[in-house]
Design a protein around this motif. Structure first.
Motif, mmCIF file in Angstrom:
data_model
loop_
_atom_site.group_PDB
_atom_site.id
_atom_site.type_symbol
_atom_site.label_atom_id
_atom_site.label_comp_id
_atom_site.label_asym_id
_atom_site.label_seq_id
_atom_site.Cartn_x
_atom_site.Cartn_y
_atom_site.Cartn_z
ATOM 1 N N PHE A 121 61.996 30.108 38.865
ATOM 2 C CA PHE A 121 61.005 29.781 39.883
ATOM 3 C C PHE A 121 60.105 30.988 40.127
ATOM 4 N N LEU A 122 58.807 30.744 40.114
ATOM 5 C CA LEU A 122 57.818 31.801 40.305
ATOM 6 C C LEU A 122 57.415 31.885 41.770
ATOM 7 N N PRO A 123 57.124 33.084 42.278
ATOM 8 C CA PRO A 123 56.513 33.181 43.603
ATOM 9 C C PRO A 123 55.214 32.379 43.616
ATOM 10 N N ALA A 124 55.122 31.419 44.518
ATOM 11 C CA ALA A 124 54.066 30.415 44.422
ATOM 12 C C ALA A 124 52.663 30.990 44.579
ATOM 13 N N THR A 125 52.492 31.989 45.433
ATOM 14 C CA THR A 125 51.146 32.539 45.632
ATOM 15 C C THR A 125 50.678 33.285 44.393
ATOM 16 N N ALA A 126 51.556 34.080 43.811
ATOM 17 C CA ALA A 126 51.212 34.773 42.568
ATOM 18 C C ALA A 126 50.947 33.769 41.456
ATOM 19 N N HIS A 127 51.777 32.747 41.395
ATOM 20 C CA HIS A 127 51.591 31.669 40.417
ATOM 21 C C HIS A 127 50.219 31.025 40.589
ATOM 22 N N ALA A 128 49.839 30.774 41.834
ATOM 23 C CA ALA A 128 48.553 30.124 42.104
ATOM 24 C C ALA A 128 47.384 31.007 41.687
ATOM 25 N N ALA B 203 52.229 38.787 40.505
ATOM 26 C CA ALA B 203 50.925 38.481 39.909
ATOM 27 C C ALA B 203 50.643 39.408 38.736
ATOM 28 N N ALA B 204 50.981 40.671 38.901
ATOM 29 C CA ALA B 204 50.775 41.638 37.814
ATOM 30 C C ALA B 204 51.610 41.266 36.594
ATOM 31 N N PHE B 205 52.879 40.894 36.813
ATOM 32 C CA PHE B 205 53.742 40.511 35.694
ATOM 33 C C PHE B 205 53.190 39.278 34.975
ATOM 34 N N LEU B 206 52.705 38.294 35.744
ATOM 35 C CA LEU B 206 52.170 37.083 35.146
ATOM 36 C C LEU B 206 50.899 37.368 34.338
ATOM 37 N N GLY C 17 43.313 39.942 26.869
ATOM 38 C CA GLY C 17 42.397 41.010 26.495
ATOM 39 C C GLY C 17 41.539 41.539 27.621
ATOM 40 N N ARG C 18 41.600 40.912 28.804
ATOM 41 C CA ARG C 18 40.787 41.342 29.929
ATOM 42 C C ARG C 18 41.475 42.475 30.700
ATOM 43 N N THR C 19 40.665 43.262 31.368
ATOM 44 C CA THR C 19 41.169 44.307 32.251
ATOM 45 C C THR C 19 41.292 43.722 33.647
ATOM 46 N N ALA C 20 42.482 43.797 34.222
ATOM 47 C CA ALA C 20 42.731 43.227 35.538
ATOM 48 C C ALA C 20 43.239 44.301 36.489
ATOM 49 N N VAL C 21 42.822 44.203 37.740
ATOM 50 C CA VAL C 21 43.336 45.055 38.803
ATOM 51 C C VAL C 21 43.957 44.167 39.863
ATOM 52 N N VAL C 22 45.207 44.453 40.212
ATOM 53 C CA VAL C 22 45.896 43.766 41.288
ATOM 54 C C VAL C 22 46.022 44.743 42.446
ATOM 55 N N ILE C 23 45.546 44.340 43.608
ATOM 56 C CA ILE C 23 45.593 45.218 44.784
ATOM 57 C C ILE C 23 46.680 44.694 45.708
ATOM 58 N N GLY C 24 47.738 45.463 45.843
ATOM 59 C CA GLY C 24 48.915 45.051 46.589
ATOM 60 C C GLY C 24 50.122 45.062 45.673
ATOM 61 N N ARG C 25 51.219 45.632 46.130
ATOM 62 C CA ARG C 25 52.403 45.769 45.275
ATOM 63 C C ARG C 25 53.640 45.116 45.888
ATOM 64 N N SER C 26 53.443 44.103 46.729
ATOM 65 C CA SER C 26 54.582 43.448 47.356
ATOM 66 C C SER C 26 55.420 42.732 46.312
ATOM 67 N N ALA C 27 56.691 42.553 46.655
ATOM 68 C CA ALA C 27 57.614 41.868 45.744
ATOM 69 C C ALA C 27 57.354 40.380 45.667
ATOM 70 N N VAL C 28 56.579 39.844 46.620
ATOM 71 C CA VAL C 28 56.383 38.391 46.665
ATOM 72 C C VAL C 28 55.004 37.945 46.175
ATOM 73 N N VAL C 29 54.040 38.885 46.075
ATOM 74 C CA VAL C 29 52.713 38.492 45.589
ATOM 75 C C VAL C 29 52.191 39.477 44.541
ATOM 76 N N GLY C 30 51.947 40.708 44.944
ATOM 77 C CA GLY C 30 51.266 41.658 44.083
ATOM 78 C C GLY C 30 51.961 41.913 42.756
ATOM 79 N N MET C 31 53.229 42.317 42.804
ATOM 80 C CA MET C 31 53.932 42.621 41.560
ATOM 81 C C MET C 31 54.159 41.382 40.697
#
Length: 316
Positions: A161-168, A198-201, A182-196
């Motif tokens: 099960f994926l954290p739903a907000t990051a999944h969205a 999202a980065a992994f996905l 191939g795109r460069t992405a920046v994720v702002i926020g490192r929370s365990a439930v959204v930021g990280m």
């Protein structure tokens, strides 16, 4: 899906056919319309589940405290449950909730056979550690992906099960025909439930990802290099148009209450003149998050009934 080409001759990811960046006005990424497509499929899946097993799957929504943005979000989830035939239960624990009482409430829901999925208000109020939930919640009912088992499966690239907000946030890109690989992405926020998550996905989707946070030096410099910006910092107006690369895609996950209205982390007025595509708040990531939670819920219910089903998204 389309082939990614817009009628004005620009590709839908914001780059023109000759490779030049297209500067706003940005295309609005409408999470509500995408969520509506998901809910039509979920409604059919719920009806099939009820016909097969003779019971309605239930989602338990646990609210510890009365944080305004969180309560808005939770009530939207409960409303979405009604539209697809899922039973939604709100468990309000109050501002005086202790780690022990929170853990006890989750344990009770674990033992309830009618409850197929459990989500807990995030962020938790001060004084309530995340461990009060993750040490107790049953991973098969953890449809928001916070249990270490589900979090570990995500990090390793396996099905959980994926954290739903990051999944969205990432599903919004896919459903909008915006390339990630191939795109460069920046994720702002490192929370365990959204930021990280999202980065992994995004990494799993072959983006090159930088994670920024409150200790990042010169945030604007990092943001200006990004083709894709995902912000989940909880700070209204944090990202402005002057910080963006022309033609960038902006996914605003922030939910903040300012002057009695919901706003994101992005200054929409300035950002929408520079970005090629942007999510509004409200109406962007939020509705899609709700729909994905319900998709996770019906997958959990089917698994608990003994079916072998993936926890990912069923195509609409």
């Amino acid at each position: 899906m389309s082939d990614g080409t817009a009628r004005d001759g620009a590709t839908r990811d914001g780059a023109t056919l000759d490779g030049a960046a297209r500067v706003g006005p940005a295309r609005i990424l409408d999470g509500t319309s995408i969520a509506t497509e998901f809910k039509a499929v979920i409604r059919s899946d719920v009806a099939a589940f009820v016909a097969r097993y003779g019971r309605v799957p239930a989602l338990a929504v646990v609210a510890a405290g009365s944080d305004a943005p969180s309560m808005v979000y939770l009530r939207q989830i409960l409303k979405s449950c009604e539209t697809v035939g899922i039973e939604g239960r709100l468990i309000e624990l109050g501002d005086d909730t202790t780690p022990t009482s929170l853990a006890a409430a989750v344990a009770t829901l674990n033992a309830d056979p009618q409850i197929a999925g459990i989500i807990v208000q995030m962020p938790l109020p001060r004084g309530l550690p995340l461990r009060a939930v993750i040490d107790v919640i049953d991973p098969v009912k953890d449809i928001d992906g916070i249990h270490p088992l589900n979090a570990g499966l995500l990090r390793l690239g396996y099905d959980g099960f994926l954290p739903a907000t990051a999944h969205a946030a990432v599903e919004m890109l896919r459903r909008s025909d915006i390339p990630i690989a191939g795109r460069t992405a920046v994720v702002i926020g490192r929370s365990a439930v959204v930021g990280m998550p999202a980065a992994f996905l995004l990494v799993k989707a072959d983006a090159t990802v930088t994670v920024c946070h409150s200790k990042t030096v010169n945030l604007a410099e990092h943001v200006r290099r990004a083709d894709i910006v995902v912000t989940a910092a909880g700070h209204p107006g944090l990202i402005t148009g002057s910080m963006l690369k022309p033609g960038a895609v902006v996914i605003d996950v922030g939910i903040n209450v300012v002057g009695g209205r919901l706003v994101g982390d992005v200054d929409f007025a300035s950002a929408s003149t520079v970005a090629s595509a942007i999510t509004p708040v409200p109406g962007g990531v939020g509705p899609l998050t709700n729909a994905l939670l319900l998709s996770h819920l019906i997958a959990a219910a089917r698994r608990q009934a003994g079916e072998v089903v993936p926890t990912g998204v069923r195509s609409t």
